[in-house]
Design a protein around this motif. Sequence first.
Motif, PDB file in Angstrom:
ATOM      1  N   ALA A   1       0.837  -1.204   0.000  1.00 11.55           N
ATOM      2  CA  ALA A   1       0.000   0.000   0.000  1.00 11.55           C
ATOM      3  C   ALA A   1       0.869   1.251   0.000  1.00 11.55           C
ATOM      4  O   ALA A   1       0.587   2.227  -0.721  1.00 11.55           O
ATOM      5  CB  ALA A   1      -0.935  -0.007   1.205  1.00 11.55           C
ATOM      6  N   GLU A   2       1.933   1.229   0.783  1.00 18.88           N
ATOM      7  CA  GLU A   2       2.839   2.378   0.830  1.00 18.88           C
ATOM      8  C   GLU A   2       3.504   2.600  -0.521  1.00 18.88           C
ATOM      9  O   GLU A   2       3.675   3.745  -0.961  1.00 18.88           O
ATOM     10  CB  GLU A   2       3.897   2.149   1.908  1.00 18.88           C
ATOM     11  CG  GLU A   2       4.867   3.311   2.077  1.00 18.88           C
ATOM     12  CD  GLU A   2       5.910   3.044   3.153  1.00 18.88           C
ATOM     13  OE1 GLU A   2       6.833   3.853   3.287  1.00 18.88           O
ATOM     14  OE2 GLU A   2       5.793   2.018   3.854  1.00 18.88           O
TER      15      GLU A   2
ATOM     16  N   GLY B   1       3.070   5.975  -2.862  1.00 18.54           N
ATOM     17  CA  GLY B   1       4.280   6.754  -3.070  1.00 18.54           C
ATOM     18  C   GLY B   1       4.595   7.093  -4.511  1.00 18.54           C
ATOM     19  O   GLY B   1       5.567   7.807  -4.780  1.00 18.54           O
ATOM     20  N   VAL B   2       3.801   6.612  -5.455  1.00 13.33           N
ATOM     21  CA  VAL B   2       4.075   6.881  -6.871  1.00 13.33           C
ATOM     22  C   VAL B   2       3.547   8.270  -7.235  1.00 13.33           C
ATOM     23  O   VAL B   2       2.381   8.589  -6.996  1.00 13.33           O
ATOM     24  CB  VAL B   2       3.427   5.815  -7.775  1.00 13.33           C
ATOM     25  CG1 VAL B   2       3.685   6.140  -9.244  1.00 13.33           C
ATOM     26  CG2 VAL B   2       3.973   4.428  -7.428  1.00 13.33           C
TER      27      VAL B   2
ATOM     28  N   GLY C   1      -5.427   6.974  -8.662  1.00  7.68           N
ATOM     29  CA  GLY C   1      -5.509   5.546  -8.925  1.00  7.68           C
ATOM     30  C   GLY C   1      -4.646   4.746  -7.978  1.00  7.68           C
ATOM     31  O   GLY C   1      -5.040   3.670  -7.506  1.00  7.68           O
ATOM     32  N   GLY C   2      -3.454   5.269  -7.665  1.00  6.85           N
ATOM     33  CA  GLY C   2      -2.596   4.607  -6.690  1.00  6.85           C
ATOM     34  C   GLY C   2      -3.224   4.591  -5.316  1.00  6.85           C
ATOM     35  O   GLY C   2      -3.103   3.605  -4.570  1.00  6.85           O
TER      36      GLY C   2
ATOM     37  N   THR D   1      -7.573  -0.537  -1.324  1.00  8.23           N
ATOM     38  CA  THR D   1      -7.948  -1.952  -1.453  1.00  8.23           C
ATOM     39  C   THR D   1      -6.971  -2.828  -0.681  1.00  8.23           C
ATOM     40  O   THR D   1      -7.370  -3.773   0.015  1.00  8.23           O
ATOM     41  CB  THR D   1      -7.968  -2.368  -2.938  1.00  8.23           C
ATOM     42  OG1 THR D   1      -8.840  -1.512  -3.666  1.00  8.23           O
ATOM     43  CG2 THR D   1      -8.444  -3.811  -3.093  1.00  8.23           C
ATOM     44  N   LEU D   2      -5.683  -2.512  -0.771  1.00 13.71           N
ATOM     45  CA  LEU D   2      -4.667  -3.269  -0.039  1.00 13.71           C
ATOM     46  C   LEU D   2      -4.814  -3.087   1.470  1.00 13.71           C
ATOM     47  O   LEU D   2      -4.559  -4.017   2.238  1.00 13.71           O
ATOM     48  CB  LEU D   2      -3.279  -2.839  -0.492  1.00 13.71           C
ATOM     49  CG  LEU D   2      -2.865  -3.344  -1.879  1.00 13.71           C
ATOM     50  CD1 LEU D   2      -1.688  -2.540  -2.415  1.00 13.71           C
ATOM     51  CD2 LEU D   2      -2.519  -4.826  -1.829  1.00 13.71           C
ATOM     52  N   ASP D   3      -5.232  -1.897   1.890  1.00  9.55           N
ATOM     53  CA  ASP D   3      -5.452  -1.665   3.323  1.00  9.55           C
ATOM     54  C   ASP D   3      -6.480  -2.636   3.887  1.00  9.55           C
ATOM     55  O   ASP D   3      -6.398  -3.052   5.053  1.00  9.55           O
ATOM     56  CB  ASP D   3      -5.934  -0.226   3.559  1.00  9.55           C
ATOM     57  CG  ASP D   3      -4.830   0.799   3.381  1.00  9.55           C
ATOM     58  OD1 ASP D   3      -3.645   0.427   3.467  1.00  9.55           O
ATOM     59  OD2 ASP D   3      -5.157   1.981   3.148  1.00  9.55           O
ATOM     60  N   ARG D   4      -7.469  -2.994   3.073  1.00  7.99           N
ATOM     61  CA  ARG D   4      -8.475  -3.963   3.501  1.00  7.99           C
ATOM     62  C   ARG D   4      -7.984  -5.396   3.338  1.00  7.99           C
ATOM     63  O   ARG D   4      -8.319  -6.281   4.126  1.00  7.99           O
ATOM     64  CB  ARG D   4      -9.771  -3.788   2.689  1.00  7.99           C
ATOM     65  CG  ARG D   4     -10.507  -2.497   2.985  1.00  7.99           C
ATOM     66  CD  ARG D   4     -11.841  -2.434   2.265  1.00  7.99           C
ATOM     67  NE  ARG D   4     -11.693  -2.243   0.820  1.00  7.99           N
ATOM     68  CZ  ARG D   4     -11.895  -3.176  -0.094  1.00  7.99           C
ATOM     69  NH1 ARG D   4     -12.255  -4.408   0.270  1.00  7.99           N
ATOM     70  NH2 ARG D   4     -11.748  -2.908  -1.378  1.00  7.99           N
ATOM     71  N   MET D   5      -7.183  -5.615   2.325  1.00  9.93           N
ATOM     72  CA  MET D   5      -6.775  -6.972   1.974  1.00  9.93           C
ATOM     73  C   MET D   5      -5.682  -7.515   2.887  1.00  9.93           C
ATOM     74  O   MET D   5      -5.747  -8.675   3.327  1.00  9.93           O
ATOM     75  CB  MET D   5      -6.284  -6.993   0.524  1.00  9.93           C
ATOM     76  CG  MET D   5      -5.821  -8.343   0.037  1.00  9.93           C
ATOM     77  SD  MET D   5      -5.300  -8.265  -1.700  1.00  9.93           S
ATOM     78  CE  MET D   5      -4.818  -9.969  -1.963  1.00  9.93           C
TER      79      MET D   5
END
Length: 218
Positions: free
Chosen positions: A16-17, A21-22, A103-104, A110-114
């Motif tokens: 997620a980070e 960061g992009v 978008g990032g 989504t990753l925070d939930r996954m």
Amino acid sequence: MIMVHGAFRREFGPLAELARGVADGDRERVELVAGHIELISYMLHHHHQAEDTAIWPRLLERCPEEIAPSVHLMEEQHERLAETITELEAAVAAWRGTGEAAGGTAVAETLDRMVPAVLEHLDAEEQQVLPLIEKHITAAEWYEMTAKIVESTPQDKTLVILGMMIYGGSPQTVQEAVGTLPPDQRDFIKEAAPKAYAAYVEQVYGMPNAPHGDILNG
């Protein structure tokens, strides 16, 4: 399994980070990070498919009273994670399409939930299922499953993934894992896979060692 799970814990943690960061409009970096996220989610999905096919049916046959509740939990967690992987793939595709920081952020959310669900699943599998796998699944059956996973892996990613698995493993665990490979490939893999992963980490993270891990080849 412990070595594989260690790789998932290490690789999922910073995703997620990385996405957040992009910089907005940095298409080259979007492509690199998006590809890395897709690789890790691909690995998890195929690892789960292999367990669903090769491990759970055997355990249900060999120790049904001990394993049934845990297998059903594993299957439910696999299904929920598969749904989230589908959401993640859609978010990554959208991010690739625009290259925008928003978008990032959507990918990261989504990753925070996954990621917590992934960690919960890995913990449950190790606590509830691994002791029964060690008791009821033969080494040959486990190696057969891992060989099929390797065979289905994109050829251009095989060394990186094997290096990812080897990295952080104890010498004994690494030796056991390498010992499952064809004899004529063992020395090459043991030398080339860590180097391939080190180069990959340098590209993705800009550092010579993966986050939260030891120095590669150390």
